[in-house]
Design a protein around this motif. Structure first.
Motif, mmCIF file in Angstrom:
data_model
loop_
_atom_site.group_PDB
_atom_site.id
_atom_site.type_symbol
_atom_site.label_atom_id
_atom_site.label_comp_id
_atom_site.label_asym_id
_atom_site.label_seq_id
_atom_site.Cartn_x
_atom_site.Cartn_y
_atom_site.Cartn_z
ATOM 1 N N SER A 101 0.869 -1.166 0.000
ATOM 2 C CA SER A 101 0.000 0.000 0.000
ATOM 3 C C SER A 101 0.912 1.223 0.000
ATOM 4 O O SER A 101 1.740 1.376 0.900
ATOM 5 C CB SER A 101 -0.901 -0.014 1.228
ATOM 6 N N THR A 102 0.762 2.075 -1.017
ATOM 7 C CA THR A 102 1.659 3.212 -1.195
ATOM 8 C C THR A 102 0.993 4.510 -0.761
ATOM 9 O O THR A 102 -0.146 4.777 -1.127
ATOM 10 C CB THR A 102 2.075 3.333 -2.681
ATOM 11 N N HIS A 103 1.728 5.301 0.005
ATOM 12 C CA HIS A 103 1.262 6.604 0.468
ATOM 13 C C HIS A 103 2.344 7.628 0.129
ATOM 14 O O HIS A 103 3.475 7.518 0.605
ATOM 15 C CB HIS A 103 1.025 6.602 1.981
ATOM 16 N N PHE A 104 2.012 8.615 -0.693
ATOM 17 C CA PHE A 104 2.974 9.651 -1.057
ATOM 18 C C PHE A 104 2.923 10.788 -0.048
ATOM 19 O O PHE A 104 1.840 11.206 0.368
ATOM 20 C CB PHE A 104 2.686 10.196 -2.458
ATOM 21 N N ILE A 105 4.077 11.277 0.339
ATOM 22 C CA ILE A 105 4.136 12.418 1.238
ATOM 23 C C ILE A 105 3.922 13.670 0.396
ATOM 24 O O ILE A 105 4.686 13.947 -0.529
ATOM 25 C CB ILE A 105 5.475 12.475 1.990
ATOM 26 N N LEU A 106 2.885 14.412 0.714
ATOM 27 C CA LEU A 106 2.552 15.618 -0.036
ATOM 28 C C LEU A 106 3.183 16.860 0.580
ATOM 29 O O LEU A 106 3.537 17.800 -0.134
ATOM 30 C CB LEU A 106 1.035 15.785 -0.119
ATOM 31 N N LYS A 107 3.317 16.864 1.892
ATOM 32 C CA LYS A 107 3.910 18.008 2.570
ATOM 33 C C LYS A 107 4.432 17.549 3.918
ATOM 34 O O LYS A 107 3.761 16.809 4.622
ATOM 35 C CB LYS A 107 2.859 19.098 2.758
#
Length: 160
Positions: free
Chosen positions: A132-138
């Motif tokens: 499960s991939t979660h991109f760091i946006l800030k």
């Protein structure tokens, strides 16, 4: 002295050794010797600089990847974690509790590059059941350092 020394250099690894000795109330040679001992023992594993990449022209994408794996008999999750952390894109690997087994932090230049790594390399490894991939946006805070500074209202207050 050891725990206090570690707490100080964890927050500021560039602190002057003389200043560190004064804070700790010991001689500078004692500080130097203790640091060398802890480096040899593996207590101190490295010295890093925390960079706010958003303030540079360098494009960088960071993702948190949760990975569910089948542990190996006699080795648990260690051999799988080692296979994953050997990839140069991978910054960190943690054994975690919950619905997934490993948390992988990786960096790439684009979302596509990170997605390709996950689908082409990570997901295809034997014993990987799901990701499960979660991109760091800030980033707001990292390693105890706040990245976002509140702008104080500089307008002049008008009172009746």
């Amino acid at each position: 002295m050891r725990e206090e020394l570690l707490s100080i250099i964890e927050k500021n690894s560039r602190i002057d050794l003389k200043e560190l000795a004064v804070i700790l109330g010991v001689r500078e040679t004692d500080v130097v010797n203790e640091l060398e001992i802890m480096e040899k023992e593996g207590v101190i594993c490295g010295y890093h600089t925390l960079v706010n990449w958003e303030k540079t022209s360098n494009e960088k994408v960071t993702a948190l990847i949760e990975v569910r794996v089948t542990p190996q008999r006699g080795q648990g999750f260690d051999s799988m974690a080692e296979r994953i952390y050997r990839y140069p894109e991978v910054r960190s690997v943690y054994l975690i509790s919950g619905g997934f087994d490993l948390m992988v932090i990786l960096e790439g230049k684009t979302l596509r590059e990170v997605s390709s790594f996950v689908s082409d390399k990570l997901s295809t490894l034997d014993r990987v059941l799901s990701t499960s991939t979660h991109f760091i946006l800030k980033k707001y805070k990292d390693h105890g350092t706040v990245f976002v500074q509140k702008n104080e209202d500089e307008r002049e207050k008008i009172t009746p």
